[in-house]
Scaffold this motif. Structure first.
Motif, PDB file in Angstrom:
ATOM      1  N   ASP A 227       0.819  -1.210   0.000  1.00  0.00           N
ATOM      2  CA  ASP A 227       0.000   0.000   0.000  1.00  0.00           C
ATOM      3  C   ASP A 227       0.856   1.264   0.000  1.00  0.00           C
ATOM      4  OD1 ASP A 227      -2.514   0.981  -0.185  1.00  0.00           O
ATOM      5  OD2 ASP A 227      -3.032   0.811   1.925  1.00  0.00           O
ATOM      6  N   TRP A 228       1.995   1.220  -0.692  1.00  0.00           N
ATOM      7  CA  TRP A 228       2.931   2.326  -0.719  1.00  0.00           C
ATOM      8  C   TRP A 228       2.915   3.032  -2.065  1.00  0.00           C
ATOM      9  CZ3 TRP A 228       6.582   3.491   3.244  1.00  0.00           C
ATOM     10  CH2 TRP A 228       6.594   2.592   4.325  1.00  0.00           C
ATOM     11  N   THR A 229       3.507   4.236  -2.098  1.00  0.00           N
ATOM     12  CA  THR A 229       3.900   4.871  -3.343  1.00  0.00           C
ATOM     13  C   THR A 229       5.411   5.064  -3.297  1.00  0.00           C
ATOM     14  OG1 THR A 229       3.675   7.126  -2.483  1.00  0.00           O
ATOM     15  CG2 THR A 229       1.717   6.123  -3.507  1.00  0.00           C
ATOM     16  N   GLN A 230       6.012   5.264  -4.468  1.00  0.00           N
ATOM     17  CA  GLN A 230       7.447   5.489  -4.497  1.00  0.00           C
ATOM     18  C   GLN A 230       7.816   6.770  -3.760  1.00  0.00           C
ATOM     19  OE1 GLN A 230      10.004   3.575  -5.364  1.00  0.00           O
ATOM     20  NE2 GLN A 230      11.281   5.235  -4.574  1.00  0.00           N
ATOM     21  N   GLU A 231       6.956   7.780  -3.830  1.00  0.00           N
ATOM     22  CA  GLU A 231       7.232   9.043  -3.134  1.00  0.00           C
ATOM     23  C   GLU A 231       7.355   8.827  -1.626  1.00  0.00           C
ATOM     24  OE1 GLU A 231       5.309  13.542  -2.613  1.00  0.00           O
ATOM     25  OE2 GLU A 231       4.180  11.951  -3.606  1.00  0.00           O
ATOM     26  N   ALA A 232       6.430   8.072  -1.056  1.00  0.00           N
ATOM     27  CA  ALA A 232       6.487   7.811   0.381  1.00  0.00           C
ATOM     28  C   ALA A 232       7.692   6.950   0.730  1.00  0.00           C
ATOM     29  CB  ALA A 232       5.206   7.136   0.845  1.00  0.00           C
ATOM     30  N   ALA A 233       7.992   5.968  -0.115  1.00  0.00           N
ATOM     31  CA  ALA A 233       9.153   5.118   0.133  1.00  0.00           C
ATOM     32  C   ALA A 233      10.437   5.946   0.151  1.00  0.00           C
ATOM     33  CB  ALA A 233       9.237   4.031  -0.933  1.00  0.00           C
ATOM     34  N   SER A 234      10.556   6.886  -0.784  1.00  0.00           N
ATOM     35  CA  SER A 234      11.748   7.743  -0.849  1.00  0.00           C
ATOM     36  C   SER A 234      11.828   8.672   0.350  1.00  0.00           C
ATOM     37  CB  SER A 234      11.743   8.553  -2.147  1.00  0.00           C
ATOM     38  OG  SER A 234      11.801   7.708  -3.280  1.00  0.00           O
ATOM     39  N   GLU A 235      10.697   9.219   0.755  1.00  0.00           N
ATOM     40  CA  GLU A 235      10.689  10.127   1.905  1.00  0.00           C
ATOM     41  C   GLU A 235      11.047   9.395   3.193  1.00  0.00           C
ATOM     42  OE1 GLU A 235       6.968  12.137   2.042  1.00  0.00           O
ATOM     43  OE2 GLU A 235       7.508  13.587   0.496  1.00  0.00           O
ATOM     44  N   LEU A 236      10.514   8.181   3.357  1.00  0.00           N
ATOM     45  CA  LEU A 236      10.858   7.401   4.543  1.00  0.00           C
ATOM     46  C   LEU A 236      12.350   7.085   4.554  1.00  0.00           C
ATOM     47  CD1 LEU A 236      10.164   5.758   7.080  1.00  0.00           C
ATOM     48  CD2 LEU A 236       9.723   3.801   5.568  1.00  0.00           C
ATOM     49  N   THR A 237      12.874   6.673   3.410  1.00  0.00           N
ATOM     50  CA  THR A 237      14.303   6.349   3.322  1.00  0.00           C
ATOM     51  C   THR A 237      15.149   7.552   3.702  1.00  0.00           C
ATOM     52  OG1 THR A 237      13.879   4.709   1.587  1.00  0.00           O
ATOM     53  CG2 THR A 237      16.135   5.530   1.789  1.00  0.00           C
ATOM     54  N   ASP A 336       1.639   6.050   3.242  1.00  0.00           N
ATOM     55  CA  ASP A 336       1.883   7.398   2.713  1.00  0.00           C
ATOM     56  C   ASP A 336       1.485   8.473   3.710  1.00  0.00           C
ATOM     57  OD1 ASP A 336       2.389   5.835   0.444  1.00  0.00           O
ATOM     58  OD2 ASP A 336       1.717   7.440  -0.888  1.00  0.00           O
ATOM     59  N   ALA A 337       0.328   8.286   4.348  1.00  0.00           N
ATOM     60  CA  ALA A 337      -0.135   9.278   5.315  1.00  0.00           C
ATOM     61  C   ALA A 337       0.776   9.311   6.534  1.00  0.00           C
ATOM     62  CB  ALA A 337      -1.573   8.968   5.731  1.00  0.00           C
ATOM     63  N   PHE A 338       1.220   8.169   6.979  1.00  0.00           N
ATOM     64  CA  PHE A 338       2.133   8.120   8.121  1.00  0.00           C
ATOM     65  C   PHE A 338       3.445   8.823   7.806  1.00  0.00           C
ATOM     66  CE2 PHE A 338       5.791   5.810   9.971  1.00  0.00           C
ATOM     67  CZ  PHE A 338       5.621   6.166  11.302  1.00  0.00           C
ATOM     68  N   VAL A 339       4.023   8.520   6.643  1.00  0.00           N
ATOM     69  CA  VAL A 339       5.307   9.133   6.276  1.00  0.00           C
ATOM     70  C   VAL A 339       5.157  10.640   6.113  1.00  0.00           C
ATOM     71  CG1 VAL A 339       7.116   9.207   4.517  1.00  0.00           C
ATOM     72  CG2 VAL A 339       6.187   7.004   5.255  1.00  0.00           C
ATOM     73  N   ARG A 340       4.040  11.070   5.562  1.00  0.00           N
ATOM     74  CA  ARG A 340       3.771  12.515   5.436  1.00  0.00           C
ATOM     75  C   ARG A 340       3.911  13.230   6.778  1.00  0.00           C
ATOM     76  NH1 ARG A 340      -2.246  13.001   4.903  1.00  0.00           N
ATOM     77  NH2 ARG A 340      -2.006  12.713   7.159  1.00  0.00           N
ATOM     78  N   ASP A 341       3.456  12.580   7.855  1.00  0.00           N
ATOM     79  CA  ASP A 341       3.528  13.173   9.179  1.00  0.00           C
ATOM     80  C   ASP A 341       4.853  12.871   9.880  1.00  0.00           C
ATOM     81  OD1 ASP A 341       0.932  14.060   8.724  1.00  0.00           O
ATOM     82  OD2 ASP A 341       0.030  12.296   9.668  1.00  0.00           O
ATOM     83  N   LEU A 342       5.431  11.710   9.569  1.00  0.00           N
ATOM     84  CA  LEU A 342       6.685  11.321  10.211  1.00  0.00           C
ATOM     85  C   LEU A 342       7.811  12.298   9.894  1.00  0.00           C
ATOM     86  CD1 LEU A 342       8.400   9.100  11.734  1.00  0.00           C
ATOM     87  CD2 LEU A 342       8.864   8.151   9.453  1.00  0.00           C
ATOM     88  N   VAL A 343       7.873  12.769   8.656  1.00  0.00           N
ATOM     89  CA  VAL A 343       8.996  13.624   8.257  1.00  0.00           C
ATOM     90  C   VAL A 343       9.008  14.946   9.016  1.00  0.00           C
ATOM     91  CG1 VAL A 343       9.213  12.578   5.981  1.00  0.00           C
ATOM     92  CG2 VAL A 343       7.710  14.555   6.281  1.00  0.00           C
ATOM     93  N   ASN A 344       7.910  15.266   9.701  1.00  0.00           N
ATOM     94  CA  ASN A 344       7.876  16.482  10.522  1.00  0.00           C
ATOM     95  C   ASN A 344       8.461  16.258  11.913  1.00  0.00           C
ATOM     96  OD1 ASN A 344       6.564  18.094   8.534  1.00  0.00           O
ATOM     97  ND2 ASN A 344       4.614  17.105   9.055  1.00  0.00           N
ATOM     98  N   ILE A 345       8.774  15.001  12.235  1.00  0.00           N
ATOM     99  CA  ILE A 345       9.420  14.696  13.515  1.00  0.00           C
ATOM    100  C   ILE A 345      10.930  14.752  13.315  1.00  0.00           C
ATOM    101  CG2 ILE A 345       9.789  12.930  15.286  1.00  0.00           C
ATOM    102  CD1 ILE A 345       7.008  11.865  14.719  1.00  0.00           C
ATOM    103  N   ASP A 346      11.555  15.657  13.997  1.00  0.00           N
ATOM    104  CA  ASP A 346      13.013  15.805  13.875  1.00  0.00           C
ATOM    105  C   ASP A 346      13.628  15.630  15.260  1.00  0.00           C
ATOM    106  OD1 ASP A 346      15.431  16.154  12.702  1.00  0.00           O
ATOM    107  OD2 ASP A 346      15.304  18.339  12.554  1.00  0.00           O
TER     108      ASP A 346
END
Length: 561
Positions: A227-237, A336-346
């Motif tokens: 249930d992924w997109t390449q965009e989310a996979a790249s952002e998570l990586t 995708d929704a999780f990664v969208r929010d995860l990248v805001n955690i620094d």
């Protein structure tokens, strides 16, 4: 209700003066509106009106040679795309043959639609030719089973089926089409697509995850699912690499975090390398994204069962179906929704994280290091083939496979560098390799598609080479022939040593078989001939635009690890 060509249908009476279409044609129009590009079909007289609708449609109709192959192709198509794969089969025997692909979609959480032509409505419950109870057959192995008993609901049912297949934990949906109902004339207006909720992290979720990470010394992410997109996979990586946090891949889903990423530490599943198995117990924080800790990951519900362990499960399925072990927190979100929010955690990077990730990455690099490419003497070897193949693969190469010990060469060596670069059957279903490779090649003709099949698995759906030739699919097919059902033999030797029974095979010349189907085929028995055979196969794909098959006859009991 019986519908004939001369008697006005309900649709004629309800919509006088309107331009009407048959329900079967409206189903096709609805599939087009939902973005379906191809459907995998074994034809039957029970859904002729849908086939007629496909005649002038922009949907490519891929005619397959067995319903199991068609269902596998649709399931693989669903893994590669952001919408369900679609198969169409006839009633009774056709539906029975397609069931194997449905089970794969169920256990692998793959969005898929299976349309099944049915007996006429008027013949129901009279033991008509090929009659069966579609709900009784499929209710326990599909997210929904729907039957089009009212023709005017044709487009609505397609929209509902698409939604059901994609919403929550993705999976298969079965739609029954009585042959008289789909001929009825109806208003051709289409039902709009139903939006699918993606969820996401709440501020409370984000705070809890940030706190857990801050307290962790050895965090580990595990990616999985379809249930992924390449965009989310790249952002998570990118986020993992920035924070020096490691990620493993659920069994047979490699590629979400790139094979080359300094954060990627290998696969977890059956036949796993020992270091990644130990990770599950050693880590003090596990974050599963797109999957849950089920049977395979936990080695039969044994590993990671201590209720004091800290597990965050990121899945859109509120039921957590298939989960075992502790749950510290569920985050209800698609990847995708999780990664969208995860990248805001620094978070500040800990030296412990760097050391932890570097150690496991070193283990993975060692595990994935290619064997010598120079052939040795004696029988052909899979190690030699992989050592010569991998350097020739482009960045976006894709591998497919079904089930068996031959798959471990792909787990270990194949460079999965993007999402959906490993398409496989995680339910252990054999016969998946060739159909999935055809589906992948048709969906992405510009990519190098490789499939690795065992000799036992290959003959379960090898006839679909005819489909590859007919539609111009160009996969490289490697058949590892060790003249046995190797996985079962391994279990047999463990439990009944030196009592070989029911696992040995005698095979034909698969290279000759490939040539008979219209592709390139070569059989290799000596290791010294492996590089030249591989070079010739790849040249045939690129020069002649045909599929190519390398039949590698190897010794028994030789394993990838």
């Amino acid at each position: 209700m019986t519908v004939t060509d001369t008697k006005p249908s309900d649709g004629d009476l309800l919509h006088p003066g309107k331009t009407l279409k048959s329900a079967g044609h409206v189903i096709v129009d609805s599939l087009v509106a939902h973005g379906v590009e191809r459907t995998f079909v074994v034809p039957g007289e029970s859904f002729l009106d849908v086939l007629d609708g496909l005649h002038d449609s922009e949907i490519e109709t891929v005619v397959c040679r067995h319903e199991g192959g068609a269902a596998y192709m649709a399931e693989a198509d669903g893994k590669m795309n952001q919408r369900p794969g679609v198969a169409m089969v006839t009633r009774g025997p056709g539906a029975a043959n397609a069931h194997v692909g449905l089970h794969t979609a169920w256990q692998d959480s793959t969005p898929m639609l299976l349309f099944v032509g049915l007996i006429p409505f008027a013949h129901r419950d009279r033991e008509a030719f090929q009659e069966f109870d579609i709900k009784a057959w499929f209710d326990t192995g599909a997210k929904r089973v729907m039957v089009l008993d009212h023709p005017e609901r044709a487009s609505e049912i397609v929209a509902e089926a698409m939604f059901a297949a994609m919403s929550g934990r993705p999976g298969p949906v079965v739609v029954g089409l009585p042959e008289d109902i789909i001929r009825a004339q109806i208003d051709p207006a289409l039902h709009p697509a139903i939006p699918v909720a993606a969820g996401g992290m709440s501020s409370t979720d984000a705070g809890a995850l940030a706190e857990a990470l801050a307290q962790s010394k050895k965090p580990l992410f595990v990616t999985g699912g379809n249930d992924w997109t390449q965009e989310a996979a790249s952002e998570l990586t990118g986020w993992l690499e920035k924070h020096h946090i490691p990620a493993a891949a659920e069994w047979r889903t490699q590629g979400t975090v790139s094979f080359d990423s300094p954060s990627y530490v290998g696969p977890i599943g059956y036949g796993r390398p020992r270091p990644t198995y130990d990770l599950l117990e050693e880590t003090d924080l596990l974050v599963f994204v797109g999957t849950v800790p089920g049977d395979v990951i936990t080695d039969g519900f044994v590993c990671r069962q201590d209720w004091n362990k800290n597990n965050f499960l990121v899945t859109i399925d509120p039921s957590l179906r298939g989960r075992s072990g502790p749950v510290s927190r569920q985050i209800l979100a698609k990847p995708d929704a999780f990664v969208r929010d995860l990248v805001n955690i620094d978070l500040p990077v800990k030296e412990q994280w760097k050391a932890w990730t570097a150690r496991m990455r070193a283990e993975q690099r060692s595990f994935a290091s290619l064997p010598p490419s120079t052939p040795g003497g004696g029988p052909a070897k899979m190690d030699t083939l992989m050592a010569n193949l991998v350097p020739l693969l482009p960045e976006d190469a894709l591998v497919t496979f079904g089930a068996g010990e031959h798959t471990n060469w792909a787990h270990r060596y194949f460079p999965t560098r993007r999402y959906a670069s490993m398409i496989s059957a995680r339910n252990g279903s054999m016969g998946y390799s060739v159909p999935s490779a055809i589906a992948a090649s048709l969906a992405s003709p510009e990519r190098r598609v490789v499939t690795i099949a065992g000799d036992g698995e290959f003959l379960m759906n090898g006839q679909e080479l005819a489909t590859a030739a007919q539609y111009g699919a160009t996969p490289l097919i490697i058949v590892m022939d060790n003249q046995e059902y190797g996985t079962i033999r391994t279990h047999q030797e463990r439990h009944y040593p030196s009592r070989v029974s029911g696992t040995q095979l005698k095979n034909p010349d698969f290279g000759m078989m490939a040539r008979a189907f219209g592709g390139f085929g070569i059989t290799v028995t000596e290791d010294q001939d492996v590089p030249a055979a591989l070079e010739a196969a790849l040249a045939a794909i690129d020069r002649d635009r045909v599929f190519a098959l390398v039949h590698l006859v190897v010794e028994q009991r030789v394993k990838a690890y």
